[in-house]
Write a protein that holds these residues in place. Structure first.
Motif, PDB file in Angstrom:
ATOM      1  N   VAL A  69       0.839  -1.196   0.000  1.00 26.26           N
ATOM      2  CA  VAL A  69       0.000   0.000   0.000  1.00 26.26           C
ATOM      3  C   VAL A  69       0.877   1.250   0.000  1.00 26.26           C
ATOM      4  O   VAL A  69       1.849   1.354   0.756  1.00 26.26           O
ATOM      5  N   VAL A  70       0.520   2.203  -0.851  1.00 23.79           N
ATOM      6  CA  VAL A  70       1.222   3.488  -0.901  1.00 23.79           C
ATOM      7  C   VAL A  70       0.384   4.479  -0.092  1.00 23.79           C
ATOM      8  O   VAL A  70      -0.568   5.079  -0.601  1.00 23.79           O
ATOM      9  N   ASP A  71       0.720   4.654   1.182  1.00 25.59           N
ATOM     10  CA  ASP A  71      -0.085   5.483   2.076  1.00 25.59           C
ATOM     11  C   ASP A  71      -0.160   6.933   1.622  1.00 25.59           C
ATOM     12  O   ASP A  71      -1.210   7.580   1.718  1.00 25.59           O
ATOM     13  N   SER A  72       0.970   7.466   1.140  1.00 23.43           N
ATOM     14  CA  SER A  72       1.006   8.880   0.763  1.00 23.43           C
ATOM     15  C   SER A  72       0.110   9.193  -0.434  1.00 23.43           C
ATOM     16  O   SER A  72      -0.321  10.333  -0.614  1.00 23.43           O
ATOM     17  N   ALA A  73      -0.175   8.184  -1.252  1.00 23.41           N
ATOM     18  CA  ALA A  73      -0.998   8.407  -2.448  1.00 23.41           C
ATOM     19  C   ALA A  73      -2.457   8.032  -2.217  1.00 23.41           C
ATOM     20  O   ALA A  73      -3.307   8.333  -3.048  1.00 23.41           O
ATOM     21  N   SER A  74      -2.743   7.374  -1.106  1.00 24.11           N
ATOM     22  CA  SER A  74      -4.091   6.878  -0.848  1.00 24.11           C
ATOM     23  C   SER A  74      -4.879   7.871   0.001  1.00 24.11           C
ATOM     24  O   SER A  74      -4.318   8.675   0.743  1.00 24.11           O
ATOM     25  N   GLY A  75      -6.216   7.798  -0.146  1.00 21.47           N
ATOM     26  CA  GLY A  75      -7.055   8.658   0.677  1.00 21.47           C
ATOM     27  C   GLY A  75      -8.252   9.198  -0.077  1.00 21.47           C
ATOM     28  O   GLY A  75      -8.543   8.800  -1.216  1.00 21.47           O
TER      29      GLY A  75
END
Length: 229
Positions: A69-75
């Motif tokens: 998972v790419v946290d910085s790109a998710s949301g």
């Protein structure tokens, strides 16, 4: 008699990508992803609520790169994800999960992108008609009824915005010997009066900022009147 009413809301997610590699003006193909280039993935979800399609800005996105998972790109509202290839080149396996915070409806998409090698295509630059993009030069190139030919080299899929970028180094050679004062994307070759035969022309291009971006190409320049371009 038992009756049941079901409401079915179709869900789909389209996943497309684009990158910053160079292609010439009016090129009709896709600019392909080459080593170390930036590439942007765009999720286009089709999720409905009460018969209306939910705006992509009102959905939640979870992006994954190669299983992580790419946290910085998710949301919330993050329907794009940009990444850059490293010096250890590898295939990108990109996944995206899209969910609606109001209906819990969700969709999924994934794609695999493998980086390619940049390439070089040669064209003739005509003094009257300009660059003859309709005919790529390869194999044997004949000079007929003329004492010179202007060859333009076009670099495809390098990570630059212009073929004249200072990041690109052009090295032209004739019969294995480097031509002095080169460095340009075009080169003029002249026929010596009374001579016939052929010369082996080669060119290498490299990107000084991206060590994996390198390409070479060649052709035979024929000095006689037996064939034409």
């Amino acid at each position: 008699l038992i009756e049941r009413s079901l409401t079915v809301s179709p869900v789909s997610v389209d996943l497309i990508w684009q990158n910053d590699s160079f292609v010439p003006p009016f090129y009709k193909g896709k600019a392909l992803y080459s080593h170390q280039n930036k590439i942007t993935f765009i999720a286009l979800p089709h999720i409905f609520d009460n018969g209306k399609e939910v705006s992509p800005k009102n959905l939640i996105y979870t992006w994954k790169k190669n299983g992580s998972v790419v946290d910085s790109a998710s949301g919330y509202g993050k329907n794009t994800y940009t990444t850059e290839g490293s010096v250890i080149s590898r295939t990108l396996n990109i996944e995206v999960n899209v969910t609606s915070p109001t209906t819990n409806a969700g969709g999924y998409a994934h794609t695999i992108v493998t980086p390619i090698e940049p390439s070089i295509v040669f064209y003739k630059k005509n003094p009257l008609y300009g660059i003859e993009f309709q005919t790529a030069l390869s194999g044997a190139v004949n000079i007929k009824n003329s004492n010179e030919i202007n060859i333009l080299a076009v670099p495809f899929f390098f990570g630059v915005t212009d073929k004249k970028s200072i990041d690109l180094t052009y090295i032209w050679s004739i019969n294995g010997s480097e031509i002095s004062n080169t460095g340009s994307s075009n080169q003029v070759f002249r026929k010596k009066e009374g001579t016939e035969g052929n010369s082996f022309i080669s060119l290498s291009i490299e990107n000084s900022n991206k060590i994996l971006q390198y390409a070479s190409a060649d052709f035979n320049l024929v000095f006689n009147n037996k064939s034409s371009l």
